[in-house]
Design a protein around this motif. Structure first.
Motif, PDB file in Angstrom:
ATOM      1  N   THR A   1       0.825  -1.208   0.000  1.00 41.74           N
ATOM      2  CA  THR A   1       0.000   0.000   0.000  1.00 41.74           C
ATOM      3  C   THR A   1       0.856   1.252   0.000  1.00 41.74           C
ATOM      4  N   LEU A   2       1.885   1.249   0.820  1.00 36.14           N
ATOM      5  CA  LEU A   2       2.744   2.428   0.910  1.00 36.14           C
ATOM      6  C   LEU A   2       3.484   2.668  -0.402  1.00 36.14           C
TER       7      LEU A   2
ATOM      8  N   ASN B   1       1.162   4.154  -3.002  1.00 35.30           N
ATOM      9  CA  ASN B   1       0.870   5.555  -2.734  1.00 35.30           C
ATOM     10  C   ASN B   1       2.077   6.452  -3.004  1.00 35.30           C
TER      11      ASN B   1
ATOM     12  N   LEU C   1       2.287   6.995  -6.710  1.00 35.50           N
ATOM     13  CA  LEU C   1       1.311   7.986  -7.162  1.00 35.50           C
ATOM     14  C   LEU C   1       1.787   9.412  -6.898  1.00 35.50           C
ATOM     15  N   GLU C   2       2.632   9.561  -5.886  1.00 34.83           N
ATOM     16  CA  GLU C   2       3.200  10.878  -5.578  1.00 34.83           C
ATOM     17  C   GLU C   2       4.452  11.169  -6.407  1.00 34.83           C
TER      18      GLU C   2
ATOM     19  N   ARG D   1       5.926  13.619   2.443  1.00 36.09           N
ATOM     20  CA  ARG D   1       4.814  12.953   1.770  1.00 36.09           C
ATOM     21  C   ARG D   1       4.625  11.548   2.325  1.00 36.09           C
ATOM     22  N   THR D   2       5.726  10.875   2.632  1.00 34.42           N
ATOM     23  CA  THR D   2       5.643   9.535   3.232  1.00 34.42           C
ATOM     24  C   THR D   2       4.914   9.611   4.566  1.00 34.42           C
TER      25      THR D   2
ATOM     26  N   ILE E   1       1.200  10.086   4.057  1.00 27.78           N
ATOM     27  CA  ILE E   1       0.541   8.843   3.629  1.00 27.78           C
ATOM     28  C   ILE E   1       0.332   7.926   4.822  1.00 27.78           C
TER      29      ILE E   1
ATOM     30  N   ARG F   1      -2.463   9.191   7.000  1.00 27.32           N
ATOM     31  CA  ARG F   1      -3.744   8.990   6.331  1.00 27.32           C
ATOM     32  C   ARG F   1      -4.183   7.524   6.414  1.00 27.32           C
ATOM     33  N   MET F   2      -3.224   6.614   6.252  1.00 27.46           N
ATOM     34  CA  MET F   2      -3.557   5.188   6.306  1.00 27.46           C
ATOM     35  C   MET F   2      -3.978   4.783   7.729  1.00 27.46           C
TER      36      MET F   2
ATOM     37  N   LYS G   1      -7.714   5.295   8.402  1.00 22.38           N
ATOM     38  CA  LYS G   1      -8.712   4.475   7.688  1.00 22.38           C
ATOM     39  C   LYS G   1      -9.135   3.288   8.526  1.00 22.38           C
TER      40      LYS G   1
END
Length: 381
Positions: free
Chosen positions: A308-309, A312, A315-316, A370-371, A374, A377-378, A381
């Motif tokens: 997942t990481l 993501n 995507l960045e 950014r890491t 992410i 944010r994870m 969830k």
């Protein structure tokens, strides 16, 4: 934001000076170095000059250098070739955290009737030299322990292990593919008999590498069809690649101290961002805190899966890896982290960032931020 490449342990971009050195050998000097006519002689001269330049940079003699297609072939030739020439000795000592080029070669030999001792490592990924000494048997043909780990960066006690091997009269091989350019490698001083290298890890071309082989070691060729490389490795040599390797290794060796300082700066930058933007429970640094390759930073983010990481991050525009480039396409837990006996929350959330000369502090700082975003944010969830 521009894409940020943080996977230099997998491969590096070729340096412009290396490409410039190679270009004439794709076009003008194209002869087969085994041919006796003038075209072949020009290629042969270039090949030998490259061999001499590499040998001078690494502290060995030109006749001790064998051109190969890269680190994997160098590892295979060192292990399979030494055992084949060992006159009946069929025991190998290695570690559980080696590159697959070493581990799979050992597994192949096991299918041929050899016995392999896979030494454990501690929680930092380091081998205990005492374990090496205790594993030695009368029929031990080879000891193979890597210089620095490609996944977590841990440096092994190569000198101590080499001295044990010398005292026992056993050939000692080390995969130094990741260490070249980041650690001082002087083959005239290290107690090693066989050392593997690869050009594309040091801003050189893919498809070329080398194996240092001490004159006290006999190796049986593992490819057949010609008498190239003193009958140790058949096949027409990659002349352009050899010239590129020589240019890359001279540059890398001359800049070791500079490279260490730069990579340590980038490493600290990334960790400092996480210390500000994440809690201490949100990330774990894997590997040895002191004995480590400066360009590799393996970190786990408990609660966030590696897959997942990485998705993501991609995507960045941030390129990182789960570990070895040879297995990054497989959704498997790293054999290195497993051997370190780390908890599953750590092994299932590990990501490797690896730095190179083109990375800027501000780019790494942004990637780290950014890491962290992410990860946070994870967690929500």
């Amino acid at each position: 934001m521009k894409p940020i490449y943080l996977d230099h342990a997998a491969t590096t971009p070729m340096h412009p000076a290396v490409l410039e050195a190679m270009t004439p050998y794709f076009t003008d000097v194209f002869g087969n170095p085994s041919s006796v006519h003038s075209f072949g002689r020009l290629a042969h001269r270039a090949l030998n000059e490259a061999r001499e330049r590499v040998a001078a940079a690494l502290g060995c003699e030109a006749r001790q250098w064998i051109w190969t297609s890269g680190g994997t072939e160098s590892d295979n030739l060192a292990i399979l070739g030494t055992v084949a020439a060992s006159e009946g000795k069929q025991h190998i000592i290695t570690s559980q955290v080696e590159h697959h080029a070493v581990l799979y070669a050992c597994r192949y030999l096991e299918r041929q009737g050899c016995e392999v001792t896979y030494l454990p490592v501690d929680e930092t990924g380091r081998v205990d030299p005492l374990d090496v000494e205790q594993a030695i048997r009368p029929d031990t043909a080879l000891i193979s322990i890597m210089y620095g780990n490609n996944e977590v960066g841990t440096l092994q006690p190569i000198r101590e292990i080499g001295e044990i091997a010398r005292a026992s009269g056993i050939p000692f091989h080390s995969d130094a593919v990741q260490a070249l350019g980041l650690e001082p490698v002087d083959l005239s001083r290290l107690p090693v008999d066989l050392v593997s290298f690869s050009a594309h890890k040091i801003e050189g071309p893919k498809g070329v590498g080398g194996l240092y082989c001490s004159p006290r070691i006999r190796i049986a060729p593992q490819s057949f069809g010609g008498s190239q490389e003193r009958k140790r490795r058949a096949g027409t040599e990659n002349v352009a690649g050899a010239v590129g390797f020589a240019a890359a290794v001279e540059r890398a060796v001359a800049r070791v101290e500079h490279n260490q300082m730069r990579m340590n700066e980038l490493r600290r930058t990334m960790i400092d961002v996480w210390s500000r933007e994440l809690g201490p429970q949100d990330y774990v640094i894997n590997g040895h805190p002191q004995f480590t390759l400066s360009h590799i930073l393996n970190v786990s983010f408990p609660g966030v899966s590696t897959e997942t990481l990485l998705m993501n991050l991609d995507l960045e525009g941030i390129a990182a890896a789960s570990g070895s480039a040879c297995t990054s396409g497989a959704l498997e837990v790293s054999h290195v982290l497993q051997a370190m006996k780390l908890p599953s929350s750590v092994t299932h959330s590990a990501v490797r960032f690896s730095f190179g000369s083109g990375n800027l502090v501000e780019d790494v700082e942004w990637a780290a931020s950014r890491t962290a975003a992410i990860v946070l944010r994870m967690h929500k969830k």
